[in-house]
Scaffold this motif. Structure first.
Motif, PDB file in Angstrom:
ATOM      1  N   ILE A 163       0.884  -1.173   0.000  1.00 54.98           N
ATOM      2  CA  ILE A 163       0.000   0.000   0.000  1.00 54.98           C
ATOM      3  C   ILE A 163       0.913   1.212   0.000  1.00 54.98           C
ATOM      4  O   ILE A 163       1.805   1.322   0.858  1.00 54.98           O
ATOM      5  N   LYS A 190      -1.570  -1.717  -4.029  1.00 56.27           N
ATOM      6  CA  LYS A 190      -2.687  -0.771  -3.927  1.00 56.27           C
ATOM      7  C   LYS A 190      -2.052   0.611  -3.793  1.00 56.27           C
ATOM      8  O   LYS A 190      -1.647   1.021  -2.711  1.00 56.27           O
ATOM      9  N   LYS A 194      -4.711   9.042  -5.009  1.00 57.51           N
ATOM     10  CA  LYS A 194      -4.379  10.349  -5.593  1.00 57.51           C
ATOM     11  C   LYS A 194      -3.415  10.217  -6.774  1.00 57.51           C
ATOM     12  O   LYS A 194      -3.236  11.166  -7.520  1.00 57.51           O
ATOM     13  N   ARG A 228      -9.255   3.667   0.573  1.00 56.04           N
ATOM     14  CA  ARG A 228      -9.006   2.858   1.769  1.00 56.04           C
ATOM     15  C   ARG A 228      -9.772   1.535   1.777  1.00 56.04           C
ATOM     16  O   ARG A 228      -9.273   0.540   2.309  1.00 56.04           O
ATOM     17  N   GLY A 231      -7.733  -0.909  -0.009  1.00 58.79           N
ATOM     18  CA  GLY A 231      -6.604  -1.250   0.859  1.00 58.79           C
ATOM     19  C   GLY A 231      -7.040  -2.205   1.961  1.00 58.79           C
ATOM     20  O   GLY A 231      -6.348  -3.186   2.266  1.00 58.79           O
ATOM     21  N   VAL A 235      -5.601  -5.827   3.075  1.00 62.48           N
ATOM     22  CA  VAL A 235      -5.069  -5.996   4.427  1.00 62.48           C
ATOM     23  C   VAL A 235      -5.763  -7.143   5.172  1.00 62.48           C
ATOM     24  O   VAL A 235      -5.146  -7.856   5.958  1.00 62.48           O
ATOM     25  N   MET A 251      -3.350   5.884   9.235  1.00 65.21           N
ATOM     26  CA  MET A 251      -3.571   4.691   8.412  1.00 65.21           C
ATOM     27  C   MET A 251      -2.857   3.491   9.050  1.00 65.21           C
ATOM     28  O   MET A 251      -3.425   2.397   9.162  1.00 65.21           O
ATOM     29  N   GLY A 271       4.306   8.315   9.289  1.00 70.48           N
ATOM     30  CA  GLY A 271       4.686   9.722   9.299  1.00 70.48           C
ATOM     31  C   GLY A 271       5.967  10.029  10.059  1.00 70.48           C
ATOM     32  O   GLY A 271       6.378   9.295  10.956  1.00 70.48           O
ATOM     33  N   GLY A 272       6.582  11.133   9.686  1.00 68.80           N
ATOM     34  CA  GLY A 272       7.808  11.594  10.357  1.00 68.80           C
ATOM     35  C   GLY A 272       7.623  13.015  10.861  1.00 68.80           C
ATOM     36  O   GLY A 272       6.693  13.722  10.452  1.00 68.80           O
ATOM     37  N   CYS A 303       8.195  12.107   3.620  1.00 67.07           N
ATOM     38  CA  CYS A 303       8.126  11.630   5.011  1.00 67.07           C
ATOM     39  C   CYS A 303       9.350  12.094   5.772  1.00 67.07           C
ATOM     40  O   CYS A 303       9.310  12.272   6.980  1.00 67.07           O
ATOM     41  N   GLU A 402       2.844  15.990  12.567  1.00 67.36           N
ATOM     42  CA  GLU A 402       3.320  16.072  11.184  1.00 67.36           C
ATOM     43  C   GLU A 402       2.239  16.762  10.349  1.00 67.36           C
ATOM     44  O   GLU A 402       1.143  16.223  10.188  1.00 67.36           O
ATOM     45  N   PHE A 404       1.655  17.776   6.577  1.00 61.79           N
ATOM     46  CA  PHE A 404       2.338  17.392   5.331  1.00 61.79           C
ATOM     47  C   PHE A 404       2.376  18.570   4.350  1.00 61.79           C
ATOM     48  O   PHE A 404       1.692  18.589   3.330  1.00 61.79           O
ATOM     49  N   LEU A 430      11.392   9.111  12.608  1.00 57.86           N
ATOM     50  CA  LEU A 430      11.921   8.699  11.303  1.00 57.86           C
ATOM     51  C   LEU A 430      13.355   9.180  11.060  1.00 57.86           C
ATOM     52  O   LEU A 430      14.301   8.433  11.137  1.00 57.86           O
ATOM     53  N   PHE A 471      15.677   1.574   5.363  1.00 62.15           N
ATOM     54  CA  PHE A 471      14.927   2.826   5.508  1.00 62.15           C
ATOM     55  C   PHE A 471      13.706   2.601   6.389  1.00 62.15           C
ATOM     56  O   PHE A 471      12.928   1.674   6.160  1.00 62.15           O
TER      57      PHE A 471
HETATM   58  P1  NAD Z   1      -2.498   8.178   3.647  1.00 62.64           P
HETATM   59  O1  NAD Z   1      -2.309   7.521   4.960  1.00 62.64           O
HETATM   60  O2  NAD Z   1      -3.670   9.081   3.477  1.00 62.64           O
HETATM   61  O3  NAD Z   1      -2.632   7.069   2.492  1.00 62.64           O
HETATM   62  C1  NAD Z   1      -1.599   6.149   2.251  1.00 62.64           C
HETATM   63  C2  NAD Z   1      -2.162   4.898   1.603  1.00 62.64           C
HETATM   64  O4  NAD Z   1      -2.927   4.174   2.573  1.00 62.64           O
HETATM   65  C3  NAD Z   1      -3.116   5.175   0.441  1.00 62.64           C
HETATM   66  O5  NAD Z   1      -2.889   4.217  -0.560  1.00 62.64           O
HETATM   67  C4  NAD Z   1      -4.482   4.996   1.072  1.00 62.64           C
HETATM   68  O6  NAD Z   1      -5.492   4.658   0.166  1.00 62.64           O
HETATM   69  C5  NAD Z   1      -4.206   3.864   2.036  1.00 62.64           C
HETATM   70  N1  NAD Z   1      -5.129   3.773   3.171  1.00 62.64           N
HETATM   71  C6  NAD Z   1      -5.617   4.781   3.924  1.00 62.64           C
HETATM   72  N2  NAD Z   1      -6.389   4.286   4.918  1.00 62.64           N
HETATM   73  C7  NAD Z   1      -6.388   2.940   4.783  1.00 62.64           C
HETATM   74  C8  NAD Z   1      -6.999   1.875   5.507  1.00 62.64           C
HETATM   75  N3  NAD Z   1      -7.777   2.106   6.568  1.00 62.64           N
HETATM   76  N4  NAD Z   1      -6.763   0.608   5.104  1.00 62.64           N
HETATM   77  C9  NAD Z   1      -5.960   0.351   4.049  1.00 62.64           C
HETATM   78  N5  NAD Z   1      -5.358   1.338   3.313  1.00 62.64           N
HETATM   79  C10 NAD Z   1      -5.576   2.611   3.679  1.00 62.64           C
HETATM   80  O7  NAD Z   1      -1.129   8.948   3.312  1.00 62.64           O
HETATM   81  P2  NAD Z   1      -0.802   9.954   2.113  1.00 62.64           P
HETATM   82  O8  NAD Z   1      -1.477  11.251   2.347  1.00 62.64           O
HETATM   83  O9  NAD Z   1      -0.965   9.285   0.810  1.00 62.64           O
HETATM   84  O10 NAD Z   1       0.781  10.134   2.305  1.00 62.64           O
HETATM   85  C11 NAD Z   1       1.355  11.007   3.228  1.00 62.64           C
HETATM   86  C12 NAD Z   1       1.766  10.284   4.488  1.00 62.64           C
HETATM   87  O11 NAD Z   1       2.610   9.172   4.180  1.00 62.64           O
HETATM   88  C13 NAD Z   1       2.607  11.146   5.412  1.00 62.64           C
HETATM   89  O12 NAD Z   1       2.210  10.914   6.735  1.00 62.64           O
HETATM   90  C14 NAD Z   1       4.023  10.676   5.163  1.00 62.64           C
HETATM   91  O13 NAD Z   1       4.919  10.934   6.215  1.00 62.64           O
HETATM   92  C15 NAD Z   1       3.795   9.216   4.961  1.00 62.64           C
HETATM   93  N6  NAD Z   1       4.886   8.592   4.235  1.00 62.64           N
HETATM   94  C16 NAD Z   1       5.751   7.795   4.951  1.00 62.64           C
HETATM   95  C17 NAD Z   1       6.830   7.230   4.304  1.00 62.64           C
HETATM   96  C18 NAD Z   1       7.817   6.390   5.067  1.00 62.64           C
HETATM   97  O14 NAD Z   1       8.571   5.670   4.430  1.00 62.64           O
HETATM   98  N7  NAD Z   1       7.857   6.432   6.390  1.00 62.64           N
HETATM   99  C19 NAD Z   1       7.027   7.440   2.930  1.00 62.64           C
HETATM  100  C20 NAD Z   1       6.120   8.232   2.241  1.00 62.64           C
HETATM  101  C21 NAD Z   1       5.051   8.803   2.899  1.00 62.64           C
END
Ligand code: NAD
Length: 516
Positions: A163, A190, A194, A228, A231, A235, A251, A271-272, A303, A402, A404, A430, A471
């Protein structure tokens, strides 16, 4: 608050036409990006660039079924041959780099060099995985029993669910998939709702590599589009032993629990809230450049984006006014235009989140420099903001969350211990860094008593990790590790074996059980 119009835009007449050209060139069927209820818009100008259909629960279940069948065949292919498959995937990505990088820029709003950088990261992890395919090492241990050997092997885990978040719309898939493929797993992806178009492009490219590789079964790489609910269907399916989920902590809380509930393995990359410490001995010129990229690069949507700057009181007045000047002069606008460094945020909700955080920071006594919407001539439908630097009296309110968006909170410190306490005093763990030329201070920062993050850098910013290292981060960042080092172990199952090559049958721990 609306800023005056910035440098005029270089948007193409129709981003949709360019997206269609790229997707077609990469082999995606037109109906996959034109038919469907979900409208995809570019953050550059808000225009529609495609329409896609979400997968139904039955379609997700069918995709998992195909991936499961593919896994049963793929696990029998020798690992170096699986590496050869990933080598070809890397070659296909090299050939598609310009097109795919541009598509990332159009769909996610990254500046061109970052869009290309994202594809380069995909190529790099493929190269890494090719080498890894001959290095899936297990250990042998000295047995406590005579004429016995103790050993471990690593076997393929099964179907890996991926995901991914919008901000690395394709690289996150590759960090997981390149390793999963050499480890003998199949993958169901998945992507973020966006950014489905970049996912379609990559999926079309992988399908071609699969079709040309005799041992690669159909179903080795599946794509399910949606939000979601899609997703959640992935899951919740017990046929998916490993779920790698990248996104917000909110999430991860849901996904982590759901996977644990069925005793699956979750790799959580969440998130970081990353900080850099600027110590008294820091090279301020170097720090300034690193801070600018860390905090404003990718419009604050990584992140690993630098969100907190912890500056020693002796250098504060030499560094912070210069930074504020850099914030004033940075070029904001069309990410496809040469020289622009800050592109749009992903959508209107992201702007609202930024405005809310800045209001809360002001209410908590912060002094805000920059911020507000940025008008870009010709791109009125885009989501542009001015990056904000906020001088904070204390680490309170929005500073521990955080947001974004490109907000950098600046705090002052006087002792090293105080700086470490601030650095570690947030729920996320992070990335972190210190700018210092004092080697004792640098090593204290990296020691067990220093940063509590998964990533800790010296004389570098917090963002821009290389794929060679593992990472990921601690605390509310989720604890997962992806990419390099031994992160591959999370995509395999470990088998420990004891082998008796003698004719006696001693029991471990000296236990006696004599029969007959
Ligand atoms: P988001 O949590 O809104 O969505 C991320 C993914 O999760 C999407 O594909 C979404 O459809 C899916 N999702 C959301 N709720 C779900 C659920 N209940 N069950 C299953 N899937 C679900 O995040 P975003 O806005 O796309 O991305 C930004 C966030 O991602 C920030 O918090 C950022 O820090 C984090 N991020 C972390 C890393 C890392 O490696 N630590 C890398 C990139 C982004």
């Amino acid at each position: 608050m609306t800023a005056p119009a910035l440098a005029s835009a270089a948007a193409t007449d129709s981003l949709a036409a360019e997206v269609a050209r790229i997707l077609t060139a990469l082999g995606a069927a037109p109906e996959r990006f034109t038919d469907g209820a979900r409208i995809v818009r570019s953050p550059i100008d808000g225009s529609e660039i495609g329409r896609v259909a979400d997968a139904s629960p039955d379609e997700v279940a069918a995709a998992i079924g195909r991936a499961r069948a593919a896994f049963l065949a793929w696990r029998a292919v020798p690992a170096p041959r699986r590496g050869e498959f990933v080598r070809r995937l890397g070659e296909a990505l090299r050939a598609a780099k310009d097109d795919l990088g541009r598509l990332v820029s159009i769909e996610a709003g990254k500046i061109v060099s970052e869009g290309l950088g994202e594809v380069q990261e995909m190529i790099d992890i493929c190269d890494f995985a090719v080498g890894l395919s001959r290095q899936l090492y297990g250990l042998t241990m000295g047995s406590e029993r005579a004429d016995h050997r103790l050993q471990e092997q690593w076997h393929p885990a099964g179907v890996v669910g991926v995901i991914s978040a919008f901000n690395f719309p394709v690289a996150v898939w590759s960090w997981n998939a390149a390793l999963a493929f050499v480890c003998g797993d199949s993958v169901v992806w998945k992507p973020s709702e966006k950014t489905p178009l970049t996912a379609l492009a990559v999926s079309a490219l992988v399908d071609r590599v699969i079709a040309d590789f005799p041992e690669a079964p159909a179903g080795l790489s599946e794509l399910v589009l949606g939000a979601r609910d899609t997703g959640a269907a992935l899951v919740g399916d017990a046929r998916v032993p490993v779920v790698s989920a990248t996104g917000s902590t909110a999430m991860g809380r849901i996904v982590g629990r759901a996977v644990a509930d069925r005793f699956g393995r979750a790799i959580l990359e969440l998130g970081g809230n990353n900080a850099s410490i600027v110590a008294p001995s820091a090279d301020l010129d170097l720090a300034l450049r690193a801070i600018a990229f860390g905090a404003m690069g990718t419009a604050g949507q990584r992140c690993t984006t630098l969100r907190r700057l912890i500056v020693h009181e002796s250098v504060y007045d030499r560094l912070v006014p210069r930074l504020i000047e850099v914030y004033r002069s940075v070029r904001i606008g069309d990410p496809l235009e040469e020289g622009v460094l800050v592109g749009p945020l992903i959508d209107a909700a992201a702007i609202a989140g930024m405005e809310k955080a800045l209001a809360a920071a002001s209410a908590a006594g912060g002094t805000v420099h920059g911020g507000g919407r940025a008008a870009v001539a010709g791109l009125e439908g885009g989501h542009y903001v001015r990056p904000a630097l906020v001088e904070m009296p204390a680490q309170t309110g929005p500073v521990i969350e955080e947001t974004f968006a490109p907000i950098l909170y600046v705090l002052r410190y006087s002792t090293f211990e105080e700086a470490i306490a601030l650095q570690n005093g947030v729920p996320q763990g992070l990335s972190s860094s210190i700018f210092t030329t004092d080697m004792r201070e640098a090593d204290r920062f990296l020691s067990a008593l220093g940063s509590d993050c998964g990533i800790a850098n010296v004389n570098m910013g917090t963002s821009g990790a290389e794929i060679g290292g593992a990472f990921g981060g601690e605390k509310e960042t989720g604890g997962g590790r992806e990419s390099g080092s031994d992160a591959w172990k999370a995509y395999m199952r470990r088998m420990t074996s004891a082998i008796n090559y003698g004719s006696a049958m001693p029991l471990a721990q000296g236990v006696r059980f004599d029969v007959g």
